[in-house]
Scaffold this motif. Sequence first.
Motif, mmCIF file in Angstrom:
data_model
loop_
_atom_site.group_PDB
_atom_site.id
_atom_site.type_symbol
_atom_site.label_atom_id
_atom_site.label_comp_id
_atom_site.label_asym_id
_atom_site.label_seq_id
_atom_site.Cartn_x
_atom_site.Cartn_y
_atom_site.Cartn_z
ATOM 1 N N PRO A 1 23.735 37.341 -8.015
ATOM 2 C CA PRO A 1 23.693 38.257 -6.873
ATOM 3 C C PRO A 1 22.273 38.453 -6.346
ATOM 4 C CG PRO A 1 23.909 39.493 -8.916
ATOM 5 C CD PRO A 1 23.980 38.039 -9.292
ATOM 6 N N LEU A 2 22.172 38.729 -5.061
ATOM 7 C CA LEU A 2 20.879 38.993 -4.441
ATOM 8 C C LEU A 2 20.362 40.367 -4.856
ATOM 9 C CD1 LEU A 2 21.604 37.894 -0.745
ATOM 10 C CD2 LEU A 2 20.571 36.507 -2.564
ATOM 11 N N ASN A 3 19.060 40.432 -5.143
ATOM 12 C CA ASN A 3 18.478 41.752 -5.367
ATOM 13 C C ASN A 3 18.135 42.380 -4.010
ATOM 14 O OD1 ASN A 3 15.908 40.798 -4.491
ATOM 15 N ND2 ASN A 3 15.384 40.150 -6.571
ATOM 16 N N HIS A 4 17.571 43.575 -4.026
ATOM 17 C CA HIS A 4 17.346 44.319 -2.782
ATOM 18 C C HIS A 4 16.409 43.570 -1.836
ATOM 19 C CE1 HIS A 4 16.946 47.758 -0.108
ATOM 20 N NE2 HIS A 4 15.631 47.624 -0.168
ATOM 21 N N PRO B 1 24.194 42.035 2.368
ATOM 22 C CA PRO B 1 24.269 43.206 1.497
ATOM 23 C C PRO B 1 23.711 42.884 0.106
ATOM 24 C CG PRO B 1 26.357 42.832 2.627
ATOM 25 C CD PRO B 1 25.524 41.619 2.864
ATOM 26 N N GLU B 2 23.015 43.852 -0.472
ATOM 27 C CA GLU B 2 22.534 43.684 -1.841
ATOM 28 C C GLU B 2 23.720 43.415 -2.770
ATOM 29 O OE1 GLU B 2 19.961 46.187 -5.212
ATOM 30 O OE2 GLU B 2 20.219 46.966 -3.154
ATOM 31 N N GLY B 3 23.533 42.475 -3.698
ATOM 32 C CA GLY B 3 24.601 42.132 -4.622
ATOM 33 C C GLY B 3 25.460 40.962 -4.171
ATOM 34 N N THR B 4 25.234 40.450 -2.938
ATOM 35 C CA THR B 4 25.969 39.273 -2.470
ATOM 36 C C THR B 4 25.638 38.078 -3.357
ATOM 37 O OG1 THR B 4 25.897 40.060 -0.174
ATOM 38 C CG2 THR B 4 26.367 37.729 -0.517
#
Length: 235
Positions: free
Chosen positions: A183-186, A195-198
């Motif tokens: 997942p992507l961080n902020h 969105p964060e977590g994508t």
Amino acid sequence: MPEIELKHERVAAVLTREIRSGLVRRGARLPGEVELARRFSVSRNTVRAALAVLTDHGLITTRTGKGSFVLFDGRPLDGRLGWTHALSEQGVETRMRTVKIALEEDPGLAGRLGLDDPGVIVIERVRQLSDGVPISLERSRIPALESLRDLPGRGLDNGSISTTLSRAGLHLDHCEQRLRGRPLNHAEAELLGRPEGTWFLHTERTSWTAADTFAEQADCLLDPEHFELSLSYGF
């Protein structure tokens, strides 16, 4: 008495001409052993011997058991020379937005790779399609050679990391690459407009020269709406 040309030498000679003439681009993936054997009406052992000749001449690089490929919208990519090169070969036009070029120290990377100098040039870029949609976040770490220490001020040569490395005497020869999802961080989400977590496909590629000199460590986050991992096996 004239010398007799062996089968594998004939195959190697034809492939060499095709590579040197540009018919087969450097960095492009050659057809598989079965396809080459069928084309030249020879055995797979003969093809392997021919490929060994090309490897010895520095025209190709082969790695045993390589059967993993990254695809972009269904098209296979060879990422050894970077995604810009790979996408361009498939006719995909993208543009890069440079986020950061900085001289830093990375003792963790130096420790993992056994490097004496922890100094690296960090290059962070967002890749976008022609309509401006971001499809990847790419972070590279290259050695902080004396000839590269002014990169933060002057930028990449022709906007290309591989060109910049080549002009500094670091010619990419072989690499190791790992792929996974995360997942992507902020901060990553903000840069990519997601969105964060994508979840994105995460590739880690470490490249060396023919002399096994470290040249580049690249972490890339690839949009799974466009990129996917494909595995192929032979039996």
